[in-house]
Every structure is written in C-alpha cells, then in structure tokens.
Design an enzyme around this catalytic site. Structure first.
Site: not given
Ligand code: COA
Ligand code: ZN
Length: 311
Positions: A13-14, A206, A239
C-alpha cells in the site's frame, strides 16, 4: 522465550502508491505470497481511496479477491480515507481498517480534501460505524513529527489527536513520521506520556527513512516499550500528498535489527530476499534495505574464497 514483536508490512500500500510504475495485480499477489512465505503475518495490502487520487490502488478490490481473507493466521488491514472508503473495505471483507488523520489543516486538506476538524469528525463517524460492524480500527496520526507543508509538529498535537481517537473508539493508533523528519528525542517526548496513559498494546509506529533516522527511531520506540512496527519491503514507499517523503523503514532492516537484539519477529530476513527481488522487478527499479547490501557483500566474499587462485 524471545519477546514477540509485530511487523506490519505496508509495502503493497504505502510502498506502491507512489511508484512511477503502476504495479499490476498479479505482481502484487506474487509479492504478497513471497512476504507470507518469509513469515510476514500482518499486512496492509490496499487502500480504498479515490482511483483518480491514487491510480496504483485502483485494483484494491481485485487484489483483495485473490487474497486468503479467511485465513485467521493473517492480519490484513485496508487503509480508508473516509466513510465511503470504509464501506468499500468492509464490504470487500476486511475485519481491520486503518484510518488517516493528519496533524495539520493543510495536510488533511491535501490528503483528504478536509480541514483538520472535518477529518476528526470523519474519523469519528468511521469509528462509530466500525464499532457497530465489529470491525477493528487503527488510526494513523500522519505527520506526527512534521507536516510536509507546515513544518515541525509540536509534540502535544499527535498526543491530543491520539486521545481523541482513542476516546472515539480507535483500538490502535499508528504514530506516523510520514515524511521521515523525526528524531529519537521527539519519539521519546511523544510516546512516553502516551504509553503511560494507554499502554503499549495500542501503538504502532510508522517510520519513513528520508533522513536515515528510521532505525534509530524504531529502536527508541522499542526501548520505550512499543512492540508494533510498520515497515515496507525493500524500503519502498512515499506519500503522493507528502512531497519529499521517501520510503518506509525497510522490512528486512527492522527485522534484522530486532532479531539481532533478541526479539522474535517470526520473519526470516533470508526469506525476504525473494520479496525484494519481486518488488524490484515489479517496480523496475532496484529496491532493498541496507542489510541486503551487507548480505550480498558477505556472499561475494565467500564466493571469492572458494574460487581457485588464478595467479
Ligand atoms: N473511494 C472511491 N470513490 C470515492 C471515495 C473513496 N474512498 N470517496 C469519495 N469517492 C467518490 C464519491 O463517490 C464521488 O463520486 P461521484 O463524483 O461519482 O459522485 C467523488 O469521489 C467525490 O466525493 P467526495 O466525498 O467529494 O471526495 P473528494 O473529492 O473530496 O475526495 C478522497 C476525497 C479522500 C476520496 C480523496 O481525496 C482521496 O482518495 N485521497 C487519497 C488519499 C490517500 O490515498 N493518501 C495517501 C495515504 S494516507
Ligand atoms: Zn507512510
């Protein structure tokens, strides 16, 4: 009898979320199998994040379908960024999830598109749902030592967020040096009060090795009583939302360090070499912790001794 420590492998994952190459599901499964063959029993193979935010995790459900989810000897965790991610993880069969809460507004904003207060509320909602569902929870306190955007983190910040998350029902907490900027004194200052208040069972650390401090930080935490460590095979990692972060502490290095110091990780360093080879081939770049270089140099020396003298 040697004291047991838990090494939680987060390379899939990471480690893989931030590679220039997107590793295919079949290669991820081969890496998973090699890790388990080496004795790894705790793994975080996937995150259920938005596939556009982290394309390397888009196959989370497909990979999970190939994993032995019913094997009670294995402890598999999925990272979830929000309630939707939590529901995806739960419905895919995970019995443990890892939540993410960063220490600053900026980091939460970049990582989750939420303010710190929104991220706290989101974590509380996930924890409440997980309690109803009987799902185990671990919360990463990301940027516990420094924020990639706002600089060093005062020690009371991860401590207060830890208290809030435990009060909201988080079974475990992973104190995360997400960008590898911590030092051993900071580890002592953060962990000592928390270990006194909550006991060591609750805590993972971590660590990223950006400044070469990860082993020193791991040992400091171990000395304080921490017995659970995240690590990443070959030191893979980073990240996408934390500029400058390099890989996690390498699994083979931390296993070597702890085994040599009398702890029982259940993992064979020799066995991890196959996993490092798979990770290197899959990412198309050489991976490997420091101990592998030493092991390799020992082999070369042994070979040289066996070769007949040609002069
Ligand atoms: N998985 C898949 N789709 C997701 C989701 C998830 N966990 N959370 C939200 N969505 C979808 C929603 O259903 C929506 O879809 P639609 O437009 O088809 O209706 C769209 O994404 C927007 O939803 P919203 O709640 O406004 O999400 P966002 O755009 O604010 O994004 C995250 C928030 C958290 C999902 C996004 O920022 C993200 O995936 N970040 C990754 C963080 C990460 O991996 N960091 C490294 C590890 S810590
Ligand atoms: Zn990390």
């Amino acid at each position: 009898m040697r004291e047991k420590v838990i090494i939680n492998e987060v390379g899939l994952r990471d480690g893989l979320q931030n590679q220039p190459v997107i590793v295919g599901t079949a290669d991820k499964k081969r890496l998973f199998d090699a890790l388990v063959a080496a004795g790894v029993r705790h793994l975080e193979p996937v995150s259920f994040v938005h596939p556009k935010a982290v394309p390397a995790m888009a196959d989370a459900a497909d990979l999970t379908a190939l994993l032995p989810m019913q094997d009670r000897a294995l402890h598999l965790t999925a990272l979830v960024p929000n309630l939707k991610g939590y529901e995806r993880a739960r419905d895919t069969g995970y019995r443990t999830v890892a939540l993410v809460l960063s220490t600053t507004d900026t980091f939460n904003q970049r990582n989750l598109n939420m303010s710190l207060e929104q991220a706290i509320a989101s974590c509380e909602a996930i924890l409440a749902q997980a309690r109803k569902d009987g799902v185990q929870t671990r919360t990463y306190i990301a940027g516990s030592f420094a924020c990639p955007y706002d600089g060093p983190t005062p020690v009371h910040v991860p401590q207060e967020l830890t208290r809030r998350m435990i009060a909201a029902g988080s079974h475990e907490i992973a104190i995360a040096d997400t960008i590898g900027a911590g030092n051993p004194k900071q580890m002592q200052d953060i962990m000592k009060p928390l270990l006194r208040e909550f006991g060591s069972e609750r805590f993972f650390v971590h660590l990223h090795d950006t400044r070469g401090m990860a082993a020193a930080l791991a040992w400091t935490a171990c000395d304080l009583g921490v017995r659970k460590f995240d690590a990443s095979i070959g030191g893979l990692g980073g990240c996408p939302f934390a500029p400058g972060a390099t890989g996690n502490v390498a699994t083979e290095d931390i296993v070597y360090m702890l085994e040599q110091s009398g702890f029982d990780t259940g993992i064979s360093v020799e066995g991890l070499r196959e996993a490092v080879a798979i990770a290197s081939a899959a990412t198309q770049s050489p991976q490997g912790g420091r101990i592998l270089k030493w092991m390799h140099s020992q082999e070369l020396r042994a070979q040289a001794k066996q070769e007949p003298c040609r002069t």
